[in-house]
Design a protein around this motif. Sequence first.
Motif, PDB file in Angstrom:
ATOM      1  N   GLU A 630     -14.254   4.838  -4.162  1.00 37.86           N
ATOM      2  CA  GLU A 630     -14.837   4.865  -5.737  1.00 37.86           C
ATOM      3  C   GLU A 630     -14.880   6.475  -5.871  1.00 37.86           C
ATOM      4  OE1 GLU A 630     -16.132   4.956  -9.049  1.00 37.86           O
ATOM      5  OE2 GLU A 630     -15.851   3.134  -8.485  1.00 37.86           O
ATOM      6  N   LYS A 631     -14.539   7.119  -6.866  1.00 37.56           N
ATOM      7  CA  LYS A 631     -14.598   8.442  -6.908  1.00 37.56           C
ATOM      8  C   LYS A 631     -16.135   8.883  -7.652  1.00 37.56           C
ATOM      9  CE  LYS A 631     -13.407   8.837 -12.178  1.00 37.56           C
ATOM     10  NZ  LYS A 631     -12.507   9.334 -12.936  1.00 37.56           N
ATOM     11  N   ASP A 632     -16.857   8.036  -8.086  1.00 34.17           N
ATOM     12  CA  ASP A 632     -18.094   8.206  -8.689  1.00 34.17           C
ATOM     13  C   ASP A 632     -19.192   8.025  -7.447  1.00 34.17           C
ATOM     14  OD1 ASP A 632     -19.888   8.690 -11.106  1.00 34.17           O
ATOM     15  OD2 ASP A 632     -20.928   7.016 -10.125  1.00 34.17           O
ATOM     16  N   GLN A 633     -19.999   9.294  -7.210  1.00 33.41           N
ATOM     17  CA  GLN A 633     -20.808   9.249  -5.871  1.00 33.41           C
ATOM     18  C   GLN A 633     -21.878   8.334  -6.155  1.00 33.41           C
ATOM     19  OE1 GLN A 633     -22.011  13.139  -4.847  1.00 33.41           O
ATOM     20  NE2 GLN A 633     -23.220  12.489  -3.208  1.00 33.41           N
ATOM     21  N   ARG A 636     -20.928   4.842  -5.813  1.00 37.18           N
ATOM     22  CA  ARG A 636     -20.413   4.570  -4.563  1.00 37.18           C
ATOM     23  C   ARG A 636     -21.653   4.341  -3.562  1.00 37.18           C
ATOM     24  NH1 ARG A 636     -17.481   8.658  -4.001  1.00 37.18           N
ATOM     25  NH2 ARG A 636     -18.793  10.173  -3.120  1.00 37.18           N
ATOM     26  N   THR A 654     -12.841   8.289  -1.508  1.00 36.49           N
ATOM     27  CA  THR A 654     -12.735   8.421  -2.666  1.00 36.49           C
ATOM     28  C   THR A 654     -11.277   8.395  -3.235  1.00 36.49           C
ATOM     29  OG1 THR A 654     -12.356  11.007  -2.097  1.00 36.49           O
ATOM     30  CG2 THR A 654     -14.911  10.118  -2.669  1.00 36.49           C
ATOM     31  N   ASP A 655     -10.210   8.439  -2.525  1.00 36.37           N
ATOM     32  CA  ASP A 655      -8.886   8.122  -2.940  1.00 36.37           C
ATOM     33  C   ASP A 655      -8.074   7.646  -1.863  1.00 36.37           C
ATOM     34  OD1 ASP A 655      -8.708  10.312  -1.021  1.00 36.37           O
ATOM     35  OD2 ASP A 655      -8.664  11.785  -2.827  1.00 36.37           O
ATOM     36  N   LEU A 679      -9.504   6.498 -10.005  1.00 39.14           N
ATOM     37  CA  LEU A 679      -9.805   7.246  -8.807  1.00 39.14           C
ATOM     38  C   LEU A 679      -9.414   8.706  -9.072  1.00 39.14           C
ATOM     39  CD1 LEU A 679      -8.329   4.943  -6.051  1.00 39.14           C
ATOM     40  CD2 LEU A 679     -10.731   4.992  -6.656  1.00 39.14           C
ATOM     41  N   ARG A 680      -9.578   9.644  -7.943  1.00 38.09           N
ATOM     42  CA  ARG A 680      -9.422  11.121  -7.923  1.00 38.09           C
ATOM     43  C   ARG A 680      -7.907  11.114  -8.235  1.00 38.09           C
ATOM     44  NH1 ARG A 680     -12.524  14.506  -3.050  1.00 38.09           N
ATOM     45  NH2 ARG A 680     -14.766  14.291  -4.270  1.00 38.09           N
TER      46      ARG A 680
END
Length: 758
Positions: A630-633, A636, A654-655, A679-680
């Motif tokens: 998941e790219k959103d911290q 995540r 993240t990717d 994703l990223r």
Amino acid sequence: MSGSAPSDGLIDPRDPLERQNEKLRKITDALMRRVEQGSDGLGAAFAQFQRAALLEEEVTARTRELGRALDLLNASNARLAEANRETEAARRNLTNAIETVQEGFALFSAEEELVLSNSRFGLHMPDIRDKMQPGLRFSDYVELVSRSQFLALSEGETPEKWAARRMERHQDRHVIFNARMVWNRWVQVSEHRTPDGGTVILQTDVTDIMRLERRERDRMLDTQAKLIRATLDHLDQGVCIFDDQARLVGWNQRAGELLSLPVGKLRMGASFAALFERFRDEVRFSGDTTAETIADWVRMAASRPALSFEMHHHNGRLLTASAQEMPDRGFVMSFSDVSAERAAVQAVYEANERLEQRVIERTLELEDALSEAERANASKSRFVAAASHDLLQPLSAAKLYVGSALAEAGDAKTQSVLSRAGNALNAVEHILGALLDISKLDSGQAGVHLGQVHLGRMLAQLCDELAPQAEAKGLHLRLVGCDVTVQSDATYLRRILQNLIGNAVRYTQRGKVLVGVRRQGANLRVEVHDTGPGIPADQQELIFKEFHRGSGTSSAAEGLGLGLAIVDRACAVLNHPLTLHSEPGRGTCFAVEVPVSARRLPDVPAPAKGTEHPATADTQLEDMVVLLVEKDQALRDALSTTMEQWGVIVWLATDLDSAQQQQAEFGIAPDAVIAGQTLRDGQNGAELIQHIRQAHGALPACLVSGRGTDADGPDAGGPDQAQSSTETAPPITVLHKPLSITALHHFLLETYQQVQRR
């Protein structure tokens, strides 16, 4: 005949009766003298006498007729006088009656002229009160009111504009409005037409009512402010809320503690620049972020993107911060202390390095010891991966944290506060989600992904979700199930049916709600019947407009009247005909036609019923390994925290590259994969899942779909199934934002059971 001519000439019928009688008497006397004076004229005199006698009789008859006429005239005059007295008495009674009315009263004739008014009419405008006299035209009355010094006009409004709007409303048969006076007083004006075209005006002083309503509104706002304050104070993060002028309007005590700000600095109306100047020299920013970066973000004129950064405070704390713009151009900043977590990560990492060194040294001594060491090393590596995330919590992840906290809360007061906070977050997310759906549907950016949908399973899940709400109201919610696959977009179809069934339960106070399916040629007709109040014919088109709400008792927190607007637009986008049949007092039926699919999906067991907050200590999921990409911290962190409470070991990525690094580091495949939709670097979550499956087989997978991209559908509130790229791989479960803890727990539990069976 010749003798009658003088008499006819002497007697003028137009003379008064007394005058005629007097002439007749004179004629009679003259005739009698002539008879007495000569015998030669005896015959003529006698003839005159006879004529005089006849005239006397005629005069007598006319006199009697005149007397009767006078009697009739006198009687008529008496009755007229009596009628005038009664009219005057009725007028006095009417005047006295309207004078007893507590409101100001005025009556205008059909010719728009003032007929009468009581002493209270215009009492609130002393400067024009004396001019309210009978005969005053209505237009002149409006002109006087518009220019009264006691009428409080709104900002930018002129007397001319007020008078024009008032005359425009005068065209209606019934008019009711409130006029604001000076000194914060209010007058309600009611205007009604009389049967003969006149106008009645009532003026009522409603100052006390308006003040009571304002006090009640202020009380409700104060209650909401206390609820928000309680919510903020129970957060572990520091939160500061600024308005569109970058002035502080809300904060919690934790913010002052984390930023080491004196109590006096955090005050209502304090500028961001002043607060930032106070602590900017006491922190050191990580990465590319600088103090100027943050200041420029606050001053940005255009829409601000989300901003995340880290700060090292001089007191040794490591803070992670997140800044998010609000719809009104204000913004929110949240701060989290991750010092302990980072120290723990470092300590565990160093311990892991030492363990790995010892394992390497003992590799050649014992094969069994090597195997044991490798298992220990793998366990430690998993622990390092699970504990290495930052606990940054943006506002978007508040629902998951509140849900987790509620599950662990011990006392009833804390549970009550957390429950209300969760309800408030759910309401906000629901309203924002509905507004976003409306915007996407109206702009034509809604992405439609037609596929096979198991209609019976979807209806069963929706009825299970709404059953507690129906039971709480004493309603009988019944589903006539079906085992049919239809061709539609799963997320949009779920939103359509969820809104229709939810509205039926919300607006039905007693009776039942029936959900059923009928075959309609090549289509299926899904019908939702209720025994609610029904919808009048003149309202059946309005209910599909934005912000139009029914006459039910639902509160504003349950929605803004967007549900049916979304249903109407979504049905149009999917080309699913929508029909409505309703009878006031008997109920309503909404129906949606969906095409039947030629293929049939394999049977998948429906999720078991459960609470929104499953137990934190879930031994069934202990030591299960999940790869979370998941790219959103913030999301995540929230997902990993929730799953760790269930005993799950979480690998964070993240990717695709970081996910492959995690697998390479641990040397084993995860039990399941959870990936975000986007994703990223523009990577797609579904494609990432396929890459991982190609390397490790058909792993169970879950795709977290949001609403921010065109590929995303509307929030469905529960899991859907997306088709896999291969026939042998299981379908990819789709969870929609905002995530449901129940749906996430069910996916993990079902996956764990599959792993155990393998």
